[in-house]
Design an enzyme around this catalytic site. Structure first.
Site, PDB file in Angstrom:
ATOM      1  N   CYS A 115       0.820  -1.224   0.000  1.00  0.00           N
ATOM      2  CA  CYS A 115       0.000   0.000   0.000  1.00  0.00           C
ATOM      3  C   CYS A 115       0.847   1.263   0.000  1.00  0.00           C
ATOM      4  O   CYS A 115       0.311   2.360  -0.167  1.00  0.00           O
ATOM      5  CB  CYS A 115      -0.930   0.009   1.206  1.00  0.00           C
ATOM      6  SG  CYS A 115      -2.005  -1.420   1.271  1.00  0.00           S
ATOM      7  N   HIS A 255      -2.757   7.017   3.547  1.00  0.00           N
ATOM      8  CA  HIS A 255      -3.271   5.819   2.878  1.00  0.00           C
ATOM      9  C   HIS A 255      -4.565   5.438   3.586  1.00  0.00           C
ATOM     10  O   HIS A 255      -4.632   5.442   4.824  1.00  0.00           O
ATOM     11  CB  HIS A 255      -2.241   4.688   2.973  1.00  0.00           C
ATOM     12  CG  HIS A 255      -2.840   3.351   2.691  1.00  0.00           C
ATOM     13  ND1 HIS A 255      -3.579   3.105   1.549  1.00  0.00           N
ATOM     14  CD2 HIS A 255      -2.838   2.195   3.402  1.00  0.00           C
ATOM     15  CE1 HIS A 255      -3.993   1.848   1.584  1.00  0.00           C
ATOM     16  NE2 HIS A 255      -3.570   1.283   2.692  1.00  0.00           N
ATOM     17  N   ASN A 285     -10.232   0.522   0.733  1.00  0.00           N
ATOM     18  CA  ASN A 285      -8.764   0.477   0.679  1.00  0.00           C
ATOM     19  C   ASN A 285      -8.318   0.007  -0.705  1.00  0.00           C
ATOM     20  O   ASN A 285      -8.441  -1.172  -1.034  1.00  0.00           O
ATOM     21  CB  ASN A 285      -8.257  -0.473   1.772  1.00  0.00           C
ATOM     22  CG  ASN A 285      -6.734  -0.586   1.792  1.00  0.00           C
ATOM     23  OD1 ASN A 285      -6.042  -0.125   0.878  1.00  0.00           O
ATOM     24  ND2 ASN A 285      -6.216  -1.220   2.831  1.00  0.00           N
TER      25      ASN A 285
HETATM   26  O1  UT7 Z   1      -3.628  -1.366   3.827  1.00  0.00           O
HETATM   27  C1  UT7 Z   1      -2.591  -1.618   4.732  1.00  0.00           C
HETATM   28  C2  UT7 Z   1      -2.740  -2.875   5.430  1.00  0.00           C
HETATM   29  N1  UT7 Z   1      -3.979  -3.073   6.132  1.00  0.00           N
HETATM   30  C3  UT7 Z   1      -4.206  -2.469   7.301  1.00  0.00           C
HETATM   31  O2  UT7 Z   1      -3.528  -1.553   7.703  1.00  0.00           O
HETATM   32  C4  UT7 Z   1      -5.342  -2.989   8.112  1.00  0.00           C
HETATM   33  C5  UT7 Z   1      -5.060  -2.770   9.558  1.00  0.00           C
HETATM   34  N2  UT7 Z   1      -5.995  -3.454  10.455  1.00  0.00           N
HETATM   35  C6  UT7 Z   1      -7.258  -3.024  10.646  1.00  0.00           C
HETATM   36  O3  UT7 Z   1      -7.726  -2.086  10.023  1.00  0.00           O
HETATM   37  C7  UT7 Z   1      -8.066  -3.709  11.719  1.00  0.00           C
HETATM   38  O4  UT7 Z   1      -7.247  -4.546  12.463  1.00  0.00           O
HETATM   39  C8  UT7 Z   1      -9.257  -4.540  11.128  1.00  0.00           C
HETATM   40  C9  UT7 Z   1     -10.317  -3.633  10.577  1.00  0.00           C
HETATM   41  C10 UT7 Z   1      -8.767  -5.477  10.067  1.00  0.00           C
HETATM   42  C11 UT7 Z   1      -9.888  -5.351  12.240  1.00  0.00           C
HETATM   43  O5  UT7 Z   1     -10.376  -4.504  13.278  1.00  0.00           O
HETATM   44  P1  UT7 Z   1     -10.069  -4.822  14.796  1.00  0.00           P
HETATM   45  O6  UT7 Z   1     -10.736  -3.795  15.613  1.00  0.00           O
HETATM   46  O7  UT7 Z   1      -8.570  -4.959  14.919  1.00  0.00           O
HETATM   47  O8  UT7 Z   1     -10.818  -6.182  15.001  1.00  0.00           O
HETATM   48  P2  UT7 Z   1     -10.215  -7.605  15.439  1.00  0.00           P
HETATM   49  O9  UT7 Z   1      -9.424  -8.192  14.345  1.00  0.00           O
HETATM   50  O10 UT7 Z   1      -9.563  -7.449  16.791  1.00  0.00           O
HETATM   51  O11 UT7 Z   1     -11.511  -8.440  15.626  1.00  0.00           O
HETATM   52  C12 UT7 Z   1     -12.477  -8.138  16.632  1.00  0.00           C
HETATM   53  C13 UT7 Z   1     -13.642  -9.086  16.493  1.00  0.00           C
HETATM   54  C14 UT7 Z   1     -13.226 -10.548  16.381  1.00  0.00           C
HETATM   55  O12 UT7 Z   1     -14.190 -11.332  17.048  1.00  0.00           O
HETATM   56  P3  UT7 Z   1     -13.910 -11.886  18.543  1.00  0.00           P
HETATM   57  O13 UT7 Z   1     -12.681 -12.726  18.427  1.00  0.00           O
HETATM   58  O14 UT7 Z   1     -13.713 -10.662  19.383  1.00  0.00           O
HETATM   59  O15 UT7 Z   1     -15.150 -12.627  18.852  1.00  0.00           O
HETATM   60  C15 UT7 Z   1     -13.300 -10.836  14.909  1.00  0.00           C
HETATM   61  O16 UT7 Z   1     -13.561 -12.183  14.628  1.00  0.00           O
HETATM   62  O17 UT7 Z   1     -14.357  -8.791  15.295  1.00  0.00           O
HETATM   63  C16 UT7 Z   1     -14.497  -9.992  14.518  1.00  0.00           C
HETATM   64  N3  UT7 Z   1     -14.517  -9.610  13.116  1.00  0.00           N
HETATM   65  C17 UT7 Z   1     -15.624  -9.251  12.473  1.00  0.00           C
HETATM   66  N4  UT7 Z   1     -16.910  -9.153  12.883  1.00  0.00           N
HETATM   67  C18 UT7 Z   1     -17.818  -8.740  11.973  1.00  0.00           C
HETATM   68  C19 UT7 Z   1     -13.461  -9.539  12.245  1.00  0.00           C
HETATM   69  N5  UT7 Z   1     -13.881  -9.137  11.043  1.00  0.00           N
HETATM   70  C20 UT7 Z   1     -15.236  -8.954  11.159  1.00  0.00           C
HETATM   71  C21 UT7 Z   1     -16.239  -8.536  10.258  1.00  0.00           C
HETATM   72  N6  UT7 Z   1     -17.498  -8.441  10.712  1.00  0.00           N
HETATM   73  N7  UT7 Z   1     -15.965  -8.199   8.992  1.00  0.00           N
END
Ligand code: UT7
Length: 328
Positions: A115, A255, A285
């Protein structure tokens, strides 16, 4: 040798017509509009049609950038395409862009820096202008990430999108131009964001396809923390290089990975919220496309008058990160 000042002469962008909303995604995976909006800031994104590929958007964006610059394709000396989703593994997509545009004298290559690709390309291109080797350089950054997205993986499929932006660089008079750039990598964290198969390490086989190893695998939490840390650090680095104070920045274009990352970086580097430009809610993104697409939108809104000071920062796979400070 007299060092020349490189600057932006023209900007263009192109995104697919097809819109995929969070409500559409609710029907595809176990997710909700509320989760996606509050965790990422995304409401909808653009997805390429069947007959569209990276070069479709790169060429359209490039034509617009050339038109604004008043440069004909035959005047281009170099084309750099920043992408991780080229039309084909071989040859480079920049060759297609060169041919379709009719930029017969331009050298052309693709650049891969996740990215951060657009900032890396800007940093490379700037050197050729500075040393007088080339007069006009086209950079097209963008992706068709929908082709490498696992549409059964809710952790990633809600984030990625398609589209491209382009800029034409050439020599400009001070105080306009690229004031400072900085790029970095930390290969130790390569596993944070990767497509495991399809390269020379793990060539395509029936097994790699059935194990879904041709799709993006992401360690979201790790990337989230690293993005905030490194984007903040590199933004401060370019400000320092150019002896510019955060309050002098007119527009901050990060970004567009996650609105929460953007807000945290702006706060850390003391750039006020109203100076942030975000389109993640509509565009998602688009990796190397995100900064030039944002630039194009700003231009269309009349928000890039002469003298506007723009801070751009990116972070992505590799991991890689970079920043550029540009005055219009
Ligand atoms: O482009 C450059 C590279 N990419 C990035 O920079 C992305 C960076 N990361 C992020 O933006 C965030 O980490 C995400 C948006 C990907 C995830 O957000 P988060 O607040 O870090 O969520 P998490 O991964 O800690 O997940 C929290 C919960 C989990 O459930 P449990 O384990 O708490 O029950 C996930 O399974 O949210 C769940 N979850 C979802 N729930 C509904 C993960 N994806 C989803 C979804 N819908 N799409």
């Amino acid at each position: 040798m007299q060092v020349k000042r490189a600057g932006i002469l023209g900007i263009g962008a192109s995104v697919p017509d097809k819109v995929l909303t969070n409500f559409d995604l609710e029907k595809m995976v176990d997710t909700s509009d509320e989760w996606i909006r509050t965790r990422t800031g995304i409401r909808e994104r653009r997805i390429a049609g069947e007959n569209e590929s990276f070069s479709t958007f790169a060429i359209e964006a490039s034509r617009l950038a050339l038109e604004e610059a008043g440069i004909s394709p035959s005047q281009l000396d170099l084309i750099i395409c920043a992408t991780v989703t080229p039309d084909r593994p071989l040859p480079s997509s920049s060759c297609y862009v060169q041919h379709i545009l009719g930029a017969e004298k331009a050298a052309a290559f693709d650049l891969t820096a996740g990215c951060s690709g657009f900032i890396f390309a800007l940093t490379v291109a700037r050197q050729f202008i500075a040393n007088g080797e080339y007069k006009h350089i086209l950079i097209a950054g963008g992706e068709v990430l929908s082709r490498v997205t696992d549409w059964t993986d809710r952790a990633t499929c809600v984030l990625f999108a398609d589209g491209a932006g382009a800029v034409v660089l050439g020599e400009v008079e001070e105080p306009a131009g690229i004031l400072a750039t900085s790029i970095h990598n930390q290969g130790e964290y390569a596993e944070f964001l990767t497509i495991p198969a399809g390269g020379s390490e793990l060539p395509t086989s029936q097994e790699t396809v059935s194990k879904r190893l041709h799709f993006v695998k992401m360690m979201g939490n790790e990337l989230f923390k690293a993005a905030i840390r490194y984007m903040s650090k590199v933004s401060e680095e370019v400000l320092l290089k150019a002896s510019v104070k955060p309050e002098e920045v007119d527009i901050f274009i990060p970004h567009q990975a996650n609105q929460r990352i953007t807000n945290a970086v702006a706060e850390r580097i003391s750039v006020s919220r109203e100076k942030i430009y975000s389109n993640i809610d509509r565009i998602g993104n688009t990796s190397s496309g995100s900064i030039p697409i944002a630039l194009h939108e700003l231009k269309e809104k009349g928000r890039l008058p002469k003298g506007t000071l723009i801070l751009m920062s990116a972070f992505g796979a590799g991991v890689s990160w970079g920043s550029a400070l540009v005055r219009m």
